[in-house]
Design an enzyme around this catalytic site. Sequence first.
Site, PDB file in Angstrom:
ATOM      1  CG  HIS A 266      44.280  45.163  39.677  1.00  0.00           C
ATOM      2  ND1 HIS A 266      43.596  44.213  40.407  1.00  0.00           N
ATOM      3  CD2 HIS A 266      45.104  44.482  38.842  1.00  0.00           C
ATOM      4  CE1 HIS A 266      43.996  43.006  40.032  1.00  0.00           C
ATOM      5  NE2 HIS A 266      44.904  43.139  39.087  1.00  0.00           N
TER       6      HIS A 266
ATOM      7  CD  GLU B  13      42.086  46.341  43.065  1.00  0.00           C
ATOM      8  OE1 GLU B  13      42.732  45.285  42.899  1.00  0.00           O
ATOM      9  OE2 GLU B  13      41.259  46.759  42.216  1.00  0.00           O
TER      10      GLU B  13
ATOM     11  CB  CYS C 286      42.236  41.467  37.063  1.00  0.00           C
ATOM     12  SG  CYS C 286      43.867  40.896  36.518  1.00  0.00           S
TER      13      CYS C 286
END
Length: 214
Positions: free
Chosen positions: A194, A196, A81
């Site tokens: 992202h 995660e 990001c």
Amino acid sequence: MKVVIVDYGMGNLRSVAKAVEKVAPQAQVIVSDQPQTLLDADRIIVPGQGAMHDCMREFLARGLHDSLLRAAEDKPFLGICVGMQMLFDHSEEGDTKGLGLLPGRVRRFAGDMVSPDGGHLKVPHMGWNEVLPSAPHVLWEGIATPEGQGERFYFVHSYYCEPADSGATAARTVYGVPFTCAVAQANIAAIQFHPEKSAAAGLRLLSNFIAWRP
């Protein structure tokens, strides 16, 4: 293997660390803001969340700027990001100078973008979107190929990267306009989305990064 998640006071640090621990239980995963720890790492991950100008200010204030540049010379490096955006020369967000590791700039999405069905597209770009690889790379192993359909990953951002060298683009996404959502050059890789927060595909990408031998 020592994987360092760079702590500059911002970003989704613990979630990224837990995701890396899940895919690489054999690795030592360290969240650190110590310059020497970056230099001692086998792999570097720079997660991102927040405004670009705040992130760069914190890098300088914590004495991480020079050590990060040195570490990025030869260590496998993953930016996430804002961690991708700061690799470039300049961002429109706060008229901010980046690290300059990759030539190019970071631009804001226009406020008048429309979807294919004519609906207004909100900024920030938030939610799941398809990532289309531009060329084969270890990051995409088991996820997607340039010849087939892409995989969906989770995005939250108002700015996008515009590399000066199109050869650095590793994947694209469309949100109003096609834009570079991943770059790869030598030992440096970075993604706008992202991992995660991207379920199985995100974990596989992190696993691929751990296995990467640039």
